[in-house]
Motif scaffolding. Structure first.
Motif, PDB file in Angstrom:
ATOM      1  N   ASN A   7      25.191  49.032  33.015  1.00 11.22           N
ATOM      2  CA  ASN A   7      25.829  50.001  33.908  1.00 11.22           C
ATOM      3  C   ASN A   7      25.218  51.389  33.769  1.00 11.22           C
ATOM      4  O   ASN A   7      25.096  52.110  34.767  1.00 11.22           O
ATOM      5  CB  ASN A   7      27.340  50.035  33.699  1.00 11.22           C
ATOM      6  CG  ASN A   7      28.042  48.980  34.525  1.00 11.22           C
ATOM      7  OD1 ASN A   7      27.518  48.521  35.530  1.00 11.22           O
ATOM      8  ND2 ASN A   7      29.219  48.585  34.100  1.00 11.22           N
ATOM      9  N   ASP A  55      38.728  48.062  39.031  1.00 12.12           N
ATOM     10  CA  ASP A  55      38.982  47.004  38.057  1.00 12.12           C
ATOM     11  C   ASP A  55      39.413  45.714  38.751  1.00 12.12           C
ATOM     12  O   ASP A  55      38.928  44.622  38.410  1.00 12.12           O
ATOM     13  CB  ASP A  55      40.045  47.447  37.045  1.00 12.12           C
ATOM     14  CG  ASP A  55      40.189  46.455  35.913  1.00 12.12           C
ATOM     15  OD1 ASP A  55      39.206  46.268  35.147  1.00 12.12           O
ATOM     16  OD2 ASP A  55      41.262  45.833  35.798  1.00 12.12           O
ATOM     17  N   VAL A  95      33.338  39.199  39.255  1.00 12.38           N
ATOM     18  CA  VAL A  95      33.427  38.240  38.139  1.00 12.38           C
ATOM     19  C   VAL A  95      33.724  38.941  36.819  1.00 12.38           C
ATOM     20  O   VAL A  95      34.690  38.639  36.155  1.00 12.38           O
ATOM     21  CB  VAL A  95      32.170  37.355  38.011  1.00 12.38           C
ATOM     22  CG1 VAL A  95      32.294  36.388  36.846  1.00 12.38           C
ATOM     23  CG2 VAL A  95      31.901  36.608  39.317  1.00 12.38           C
ATOM     24  N   ARG A  96      32.883  39.903  36.418  1.00 12.90           N
ATOM     25  CA  ARG A  96      33.106  40.663  35.185  1.00 12.90           C
ATOM     26  C   ARG A  96      32.281  41.931  35.250  1.00 12.90           C
ATOM     27  O   ARG A  96      31.393  42.072  36.080  1.00 12.90           O
ATOM     28  CB  ARG A  96      32.724  39.854  33.949  1.00 12.90           C
ATOM     29  CG  ARG A  96      31.230  39.562  33.839  1.00 12.90           C
ATOM     30  CD  ARG A  96      30.866  38.959  32.488  1.00 12.90           C
ATOM     31  NE  ARG A  96      29.473  38.618  32.387  1.00 12.90           N
ATOM     32  CZ  ARG A  96      28.480  39.484  32.140  1.00 12.90           C
ATOM     33  NH1 ARG A  96      28.746  40.768  31.977  1.00 12.90           N
ATOM     34  NH2 ARG A  96      27.231  39.080  32.059  1.00 12.90           N
ATOM     35  N   TYR A  97      32.570  42.874  34.346  1.00 17.14           N
ATOM     36  CA  TYR A  97      31.767  44.085  34.247  1.00 17.14           C
ATOM     37  C   TYR A  97      30.399  43.738  33.668  1.00 17.14           C
ATOM     38  O   TYR A  97      30.298  42.912  32.762  1.00 17.14           O
ATOM     39  CB  TYR A  97      32.437  45.111  33.318  1.00 17.14           C
ATOM     40  CG  TYR A  97      33.648  45.785  33.902  1.00 17.14           C
ATOM     41  CD1 TYR A  97      33.516  46.926  34.676  1.00 17.14           C
ATOM     42  CD2 TYR A  97      34.929  45.291  33.670  1.00 17.14           C
ATOM     43  CE1 TYR A  97      34.631  47.564  35.217  1.00 17.14           C
ATOM     44  CE2 TYR A  97      36.046  45.917  34.200  1.00 17.14           C
ATOM     45  CZ  TYR A  97      35.883  47.052  34.973  1.00 17.14           C
ATOM     46  OH  TYR A  97      36.980  47.679  35.506  1.00 17.14           O
ATOM     47  N   CYS A 151      33.333  52.222  36.683  1.00 19.75           N
ATOM     48  CA  CYS A 151      33.122  51.009  35.873  1.00 19.75           C
ATOM     49  C   CYS A 151      32.939  51.371  34.404  1.00 19.75           C
ATOM     50  O   CYS A 151      33.564  50.774  33.524  1.00 19.75           O
ATOM     51  CB  CYS A 151      31.903  50.229  36.367  1.00 19.75           C
ATOM     52  SG  CYS A 151      32.156  49.320  37.897  1.00 19.75           S
ATOM     53  N   GLN A 208      35.520  50.271  31.370  1.00 20.59           N
ATOM     54  CA  GLN A 208      35.133  49.373  30.291  1.00 20.59           C
ATOM     55  C   GLN A 208      35.066  50.065  28.936  1.00 20.59           C
ATOM     56  O   GLN A 208      35.006  49.397  27.909  1.00 20.59           O
ATOM     57  CB  GLN A 208      33.827  48.654  30.624  1.00 20.59           C
ATOM     58  CG  GLN A 208      32.602  49.506  30.702  1.00 20.59           C
ATOM     59  CD  GLN A 208      31.433  48.762  31.312  1.00 20.59           C
ATOM     60  OE1 GLN A 208      30.779  49.305  32.163  1.00 20.59           O
ATOM     61  NE2 GLN A 208      31.172  47.548  30.911  1.00 20.59           N
ATOM     62  N   ILE A 237      36.371  44.167  40.365  1.00 24.72           N
ATOM     63  CA  ILE A 237      35.503  43.531  39.356  1.00 24.72           C
ATOM     64  C   ILE A 237      36.088  42.190  38.934  1.00 24.72           C
ATOM     65  O   ILE A 237      35.366  41.186  38.848  1.00 24.72           O
ATOM     66  CB  ILE A 237      35.330  44.446  38.121  1.00 24.72           C
ATOM     67  CG1 ILE A 237      34.514  45.698  38.482  1.00 24.72           C
ATOM     68  CG2 ILE A 237      34.691  43.693  36.946  1.00 24.72           C
ATOM     69  CD1 ILE A 237      33.053  45.463  38.793  1.00 24.72           C
ATOM     70  N   GLN A 238      37.392  42.144  38.688  1.00 29.29           N
ATOM     71  CA  GLN A 238      38.032  40.916  38.209  1.00 29.29           C
ATOM     72  C   GLN A 238      38.067  39.818  39.271  1.00 29.29           C
ATOM     73  O   GLN A 238      38.034  38.633  38.935  1.00 29.29           O
ATOM     74  CB  GLN A 238      39.462  41.209  37.727  1.00 29.29           C
ATOM     75  CG  GLN A 238      39.571  42.253  36.634  1.00 29.29           C
ATOM     76  CD  GLN A 238      38.765  41.924  35.384  1.00 29.29           C
ATOM     77  OE1 GLN A 238      38.616  40.776  34.995  1.00 29.29           O
ATOM     78  NE2 GLN A 238      38.228  42.950  34.759  1.00 29.29           N
ATOM     79  N   THR A 239      38.128  40.192  40.547  1.00 31.79           N
ATOM     80  CA  THR A 239      38.297  39.178  41.595  1.00 31.79           C
ATOM     81  C   THR A 239      37.010  38.871  42.353  1.00 31.79           C
ATOM     82  O   THR A 239      36.820  37.750  42.814  1.00 31.79           O
ATOM     83  CB  THR A 239      39.360  39.622  42.620  1.00 31.79           C
ATOM     84  OG1 THR A 239      38.961  40.861  43.209  1.00 31.79           O
ATOM     85  CG2 THR A 239      40.726  39.771  41.960  1.00 31.79           C
ATOM     86  N   ASN A 294      27.450  44.819  31.174  1.00 32.28           N
ATOM     87  CA  ASN A 294      27.642  45.544  29.920  1.00 32.28           C
ATOM     88  C   ASN A 294      27.329  47.026  30.113  1.00 32.28           C
ATOM     89  O   ASN A 294      26.745  47.432  31.117  1.00 32.28           O
ATOM     90  CB  ASN A 294      26.843  44.916  28.769  1.00 32.28           C
ATOM     91  CG  ASN A 294      25.347  45.083  28.921  1.00 32.28           C
ATOM     92  OD1 ASN A 294      24.850  46.134  29.288  1.00 32.28           O
ATOM     93  ND2 ASN A 294      24.611  44.019  28.621  1.00 32.28           N
TER      94      ASN A 294
END
Length: 108
Positions: A27, A11, A19-21, A73, A77, A14-16, A23
């Motif tokens: 995935n 997580d 950028v983002r997961y 992931c 999510q 992904i956040q750093t 969808n």
């Protein structure tokens, strides 16, 4: 690293960095692709298929890690705690299969 730590680490990545997961459908498609890559290596390394030049640099551990990353992931999510889910799954299998495998003549 525990499963919980792995979920937190992915997580954070992904956040750093990511950028983002992607969808969930993307995935899921990626998971299918990564499992296919694992199957390709297994078929060539342990099965009867011969390696192609493009397969020779593939490493099973790396492909399994790719599968694990995408599974984490998807868990993150969708709000799945993989530690709890695995513990429940093992308890279910233990109860269901308490004697099934011991009594399977094919395994002895």
């Amino acid at each position: 690293m525990t499963i919980e730590e792995a979920q937190q680490t992915v997580d954070h990545w992904i956040q750093t960095t990511g950028v983002r997961y992607f969808n969930e459908l993307t995935n899921m498609a990626m998971l299918t692709e990564e499992v296919g890559e694992v199957a390709r290596i297994i078929a060539r390394q342990y099965g009867e298929q011969s390696f192609k030049e493009s397969d020779k640099d593939k490493v099973l551990a790396e492909e399994l890690a790719d599968v694990l990353f995408v599974v984490i992931c998807l868990a993150n999510q969708t709000g799945v705690n993989l530690t709890d889910a695995l513990q429940r799954n093992l308890a279910k299998k233990t109860q269901r299969d308490a004697t099934r495998h011991q009594n399977n003549e094919k395994l002895h």
